[in-house]
Design a protein around this motif. Structure first.
Motif, PDB file in Angstrom:
ATOM      1  N   TYR A 318       8.542 -24.125   4.126  1.00 44.20           N
ATOM      2  CA  TYR A 318       7.541 -23.497   3.255  1.00 44.20           C
ATOM      3  C   TYR A 318       7.360 -24.333   1.996  1.00 44.20           C
ATOM      4  CZ  TYR A 318       4.776 -19.649   1.345  1.00 44.20           C
ATOM      5  OH  TYR A 318       3.748 -18.879   0.858  1.00 44.20           O
ATOM      6  N   SER A 319       6.116 -24.534   1.597  1.00 42.52           N
ATOM      7  CA  SER A 319       5.822 -25.363   0.432  1.00 42.52           C
ATOM      8  C   SER A 319       6.441 -24.775  -0.830  1.00 42.52           C
ATOM      9  CB  SER A 319       4.307 -25.487   0.253  1.00 42.52           C
ATOM     10  OG  SER A 319       4.001 -26.126  -0.960  1.00 42.52           O
ATOM     11  N   GLU A 320       6.989 -25.640  -1.668  1.00 42.06           N
ATOM     12  CA  GLU A 320       7.531 -25.197  -2.952  1.00 42.06           C
ATOM     13  C   GLU A 320       6.421 -24.827  -3.928  1.00 42.06           C
ATOM     14  OE1 GLU A 320      10.180 -28.079  -4.516  1.00 42.06           O
ATOM     15  OE2 GLU A 320      11.619 -27.942  -2.857  1.00 42.06           O
ATOM     16  N   ASP A 321       5.230 -25.354  -3.675  1.00 40.05           N
ATOM     17  CA  ASP A 321       4.081 -25.050  -4.531  1.00 40.05           C
ATOM     18  C   ASP A 321       2.891 -24.693  -3.644  1.00 40.05           C
ATOM     19  OD1 ASP A 321       2.455 -24.751  -6.736  1.00 40.05           O
ATOM     20  OD2 ASP A 321       1.974 -26.897  -6.866  1.00 40.05           O
ATOM     21  N   PRO A 322       2.908 -23.496  -3.048  1.00 38.95           N
ATOM     22  CA  PRO A 322       1.848 -23.125  -2.100  1.00 38.95           C
ATOM     23  C   PRO A 322       0.483 -23.046  -2.767  1.00 38.95           C
ATOM     24  CG  PRO A 322       3.217 -21.227  -2.628  1.00 38.95           C
ATOM     25  CD  PRO A 322       3.898 -22.421  -3.216  1.00 38.95           C
ATOM     26  N   ASN A 323      -0.542 -23.446  -2.036  1.00 38.14           N
ATOM     27  CA  ASN A 323      -1.910 -23.401  -2.531  1.00 38.14           C
ATOM     28  C   ASN A 323      -2.500 -22.035  -2.193  1.00 38.14           C
ATOM     29  OD1 ASN A 323      -4.547 -23.768  -3.257  1.00 38.14           O
ATOM     30  ND2 ASN A 323      -4.912 -25.563  -1.957  1.00 38.14           N
ATOM     31  N   PHE A 324      -2.576 -21.163  -3.190  1.00 33.91           N
ATOM     32  CA  PHE A 324      -3.067 -19.811  -2.949  1.00 33.91           C
ATOM     33  C   PHE A 324      -4.594 -19.703  -3.074  1.00 33.91           C
ATOM     34  CE2 PHE A 324       1.351 -18.875  -4.220  1.00 33.91           C
ATOM     35  CZ  PHE A 324       1.716 -18.056  -3.161  1.00 33.91           C
ATOM     36  N   THR A 325      -5.251 -20.790  -3.465  1.00 31.10           N
ATOM     37  CA  THR A 325      -6.686 -20.691  -3.722  1.00 31.10           C
ATOM     38  C   THR A 325      -7.534 -21.566  -2.810  1.00 31.10           C
ATOM     39  OG1 THR A 325      -6.519 -22.377  -5.450  1.00 31.10           O
ATOM     40  CG2 THR A 325      -6.346 -20.082  -6.124  1.00 31.10           C
ATOM     41  N   GLY A 326      -7.055 -22.770  -2.492  1.00 30.98           N
ATOM     42  CA  GLY A 326      -7.860 -23.677  -1.690  1.00 30.98           C
ATOM     43  C   GLY A 326      -7.706 -23.454  -0.202  1.00 30.98           C
ATOM     44  N   GLU A 327      -8.344 -24.330   0.559  1.00 27.37           N
ATOM     45  CA  GLU A 327      -8.271 -24.251   2.011  1.00 27.37           C
ATOM     46  C   GLU A 327      -6.882 -24.658   2.479  1.00 27.37           C
ATOM     47  OE1 GLU A 327     -10.239 -26.453   5.934  1.00 27.37           O
ATOM     48  OE2 GLU A 327     -11.133 -26.694   3.939  1.00 27.37           O
ATOM     49  N   GLN A 328      -6.343 -23.878   3.427  1.00 30.91           N
ATOM     50  CA  GLN A 328      -5.051 -24.219   4.026  1.00 30.91           C
ATOM     51  C   GLN A 328      -5.292 -25.025   5.285  1.00 30.91           C
ATOM     52  OE1 GLN A 328      -1.600 -21.695   4.847  1.00 30.91           O
ATOM     53  NE2 GLN A 328      -2.632 -20.180   3.616  1.00 30.91           N
ATOM     54  N   LEU A 329      -4.729 -26.202   5.355  1.00 32.98           N
ATOM     55  CA  LEU A 329      -4.841 -27.003   6.565  1.00 32.98           C
ATOM     56  C   LEU A 329      -3.627 -26.755   7.452  1.00 32.98           C
ATOM     57  CD1 LEU A 329      -6.058 -30.393   5.024  1.00 32.98           C
ATOM     58  CD2 LEU A 329      -7.436 -28.618   6.129  1.00 32.98           C
ATOM     59  N   LYS A 330      -3.857 -26.659   8.753  1.00 37.73           N
ATOM     60  CA  LYS A 330      -2.744 -26.478   9.678  1.00 37.73           C
ATOM     61  C   LYS A 330      -1.909 -27.752   9.745  1.00 37.73           C
ATOM     62  CE  LYS A 330      -4.621 -23.071  12.942  1.00 37.73           C
ATOM     63  NZ  LYS A 330      -5.130 -22.882  14.314  1.00 37.73           N
ATOM     64  N   MET A 331      -0.607 -27.581   9.621  1.00 41.46           N
ATOM     65  CA  MET A 331       0.306 -28.685   9.862  1.00 41.46           C
ATOM     66  C   MET A 331       0.582 -28.751  11.355  1.00 41.46           C
ATOM     67  SD  MET A 331       2.926 -28.246   6.633  1.00 41.46           S
ATOM     68  CE  MET A 331       3.154 -26.481   6.861  1.00 41.46           C
ATOM     69  N   THR A 332       0.804 -29.939  11.860  1.00 43.80           N
ATOM     70  CA  THR A 332       1.045 -30.102  13.287  1.00 43.80           C
ATOM     71  C   THR A 332       2.303 -30.927  13.520  1.00 43.80           C
ATOM     72  OG1 THR A 332      -0.317 -32.100  13.417  1.00 43.80           O
ATOM     73  CG2 THR A 332      -1.425 -29.992  13.817  1.00 43.80           C
ATOM     74  N   THR A 333       2.911 -30.711  14.680  1.00 40.27           N
ATOM     75  CA  THR A 333       4.062 -31.492  15.106  1.00 40.27           C
ATOM     76  C   THR A 333       4.011 -31.647  16.623  1.00 40.27           C
ATOM     77  OG1 THR A 333       6.487 -31.572  15.221  1.00 40.27           O
ATOM     78  CG2 THR A 333       5.479 -29.402  15.232  1.00 40.27           C
ATOM     79  N   GLU A 334       4.527 -32.739  17.110  1.00 46.52           N
ATOM     80  CA  GLU A 334       4.584 -32.953  18.554  1.00 46.52           C
ATOM     81  C   GLU A 334       5.792 -32.265  19.171  1.00 46.52           C
ATOM     82  OE1 GLU A 334       4.440 -37.122  19.293  1.00 46.52           O
ATOM     83  OE2 GLU A 334       2.368 -37.346  18.582  1.00 46.52           O
ATOM     84  N   LYS A 335       6.665 -31.748  18.350  1.00 49.72           N
ATOM     85  CA  LYS A 335       7.851 -31.046  18.848  1.00 49.72           C
ATOM     86  C   LYS A 335       7.468 -29.692  19.427  1.00 49.72           C
ATOM     87  CE  LYS A 335      11.324 -33.046  15.749  1.00 49.72           C
ATOM     88  NZ  LYS A 335      10.464 -34.071  15.134  1.00 49.72           N
ATOM     89  N   THR A 336       8.291 -29.188  20.336  1.00 47.96           N
ATOM     90  CA  THR A 336       8.115 -27.825  20.819  1.00 47.96           C
ATOM     91  C   THR A 336       8.647 -26.862  19.759  1.00 47.96           C
ATOM     92  OG1 THR A 336      10.291 -27.677  21.857  1.00 47.96           O
ATOM     93  CG2 THR A 336       8.486 -28.601  23.194  1.00 47.96           C
TER      94      THR A 336
END
Length: 392
Positions: A318-336
């Motif tokens: 979880y981000s230490e400084d979450p963006n509560f106002t702008g667009e949230q981009l999905k993070m991706t990983t190749e891991k299961t």
């Protein structure tokens, strides 16, 4: 009412819990109550209470057909000075006798911390939020949570008993309130009652995650309310198409069996309620921790190779400084999902591997004297990455 918000719409929702009485349930509750008791008995026989779920209509602009707790957006009338007259015996008390939350203002979620006086409201936010939740429950389910105006003492702290009104009279007022929410205060004056704000306990604060700047986003205060018995309930056939009274375990079973769909916050809260098979114990817990406060939760979405995770505060991802106002981009990983879990140490997340396949993973301690959910994977208790109390 906060008119300065650009990204969020403030809302309140109510986890309404009603007692059900039968001799078999009472005898079961006298036994040692652990997770194994739930797994070995009929679900409906273990819990002595049910919670209300409402199905959104197919035409709803937000989560159509989903089952949700009653609730909705704040209206300016929830902060109206008319309530000073309705609560005249309590309007001089701090928060109308609700008490003062011990959580430091610096860590308090903004929905609770915002000083409503600067927006011209003489009604404290803590009061207005509860009025909103009670009004929306009345509009959506026809249930009025109120106490007589003659009650000049603060709520006694017991499980709430609803006033027995004439259903036909309430139906008339319900229609009026649906057409114009300002009629809610007028109704209370006519019926000589006050919304029973003292029966509502602060529970949690969820914010809608977003992957698009155009999606609807809500900052929602969650409250619990315990009432003695199942009230007469009738949905409005407008915003709500069906209602369902169900124990937490039965609701989760219906979800897994694809009979209903609930969103991750409702899934999480239902799983948290599974700690308590006794309404009395649940009410005592809500009452004891209600002034502790709560966290502000907005999930971050991570896409794995075989599903998604909703990452919640406290998780190492979880981000230490979450963006509560702008667009949230999905993070991706190749891991299961499993591979990502196996390399994580601090975990607080909801795994999503299908519309009806949610799994909660958590190994951190909860804040503000709260409980984390009891978790299951295909009706089996997960022993990895989970902390839970054996007492329900």
């Amino acid at each position: 009412m906060n008119t300065t918000l650009r990204y969020w719409k403030e809302a309140a929702t109510l986890i309404l819990l009603a007692g059900v009485k039968n001799k078999h349930t009472n005898s079961l509750l006298k036994k040692q109550q652990t997770i194994h008791l739930i797994e070995s008995c009929s679900h409906s026989e273990v819990f002595d209470y049910k919670t209300l779920l409402l199905q959104r209509s197919q035409q709803s602009g937000f989560m159509p057909n989903a089952y949700v707790f009653p609730g909705g957006l704040f209206e300016s009338c929830d902060f109206s000075t008319d309530w000073l007259d309705v609560f005249r015996s309590f309007s001089e008390l701090p928060n109308f006798g609700l008490g003062v939350v011990m959580q430091p203002l610096s860590s308090r979620p903004p929905i609770f911390a915002t000083d409503r006086k600067k927006f011209g409201s003489a009604v404290p936010g803590e009061v207005a939020f509860r009025i909103c939740a009670i009004r929306e429950t009345f509009e959506e389910a026809g249930i009025l949570i109120a106490v007589p105006s003659s009650n000049n003492k603060a709520y006694d702290g017991g499980i709430a008993k609803l006033i027995a009104y004439d259903p036909s009279e309430l139906a008339v007022w319900r229609q009026r309130v649906q057409n114009d929410p300002t009629n809610f205060a007028r109704m209370c004056k006519e019926l000589n009652c006050m919304p029973n704000i003292w029966a509502l306990y602060e529970w949690s604060n969820w914010l809608t995650p977003s992957t698009s700047p155009n999606s609807r986003r809500y900052d929602t205060a969650f409250f619990t309310c315990c009432v003695e018995e199942l009230p007469y309930t009738f949905h409005d056939d407008k915003e709500i198409s069906h209602f369902k009274w169900s124990s937490p375990v039965d609701a989760l079973t219906s979800f897994r069996n694809k009979e209903i769909w609930i969103a991750p916050p409702q899934f999480y809260e239902m799983s948290r309620l599974c700690h308590f098979s006794s309404l009395s114990n649940l009410h005592h817990f809500c009452q004891q921790r209600s002034l502790e406060g709560c966290e502000r939760w907005m999930a971050h979405i991570i896409k794995t190779s075989d599903g998604f995770f909703h990452i919640l505060p406290g998780d190492e991802l979880y981000s230490e400084d979450p963006n509560f106002t702008g667009e949230q981009l999905k993070m991706t990983t190749e891991k299961t999902s499993e591979e990502l879990l196996n390399i994580s140490k601090k975990i607080h997340r909801i795994g999503v591997q299908g519309l009806h396949n949610f799994v909660i993973h958590v190994n951190i301690e909860p804040k503000y004297k709260h409980f984390h959910p009891i978790t299951r994977n295909n009706s089996e208790t997960s022993e990895n990455n989970v902390l839970h109390s054996s007492k329900l």
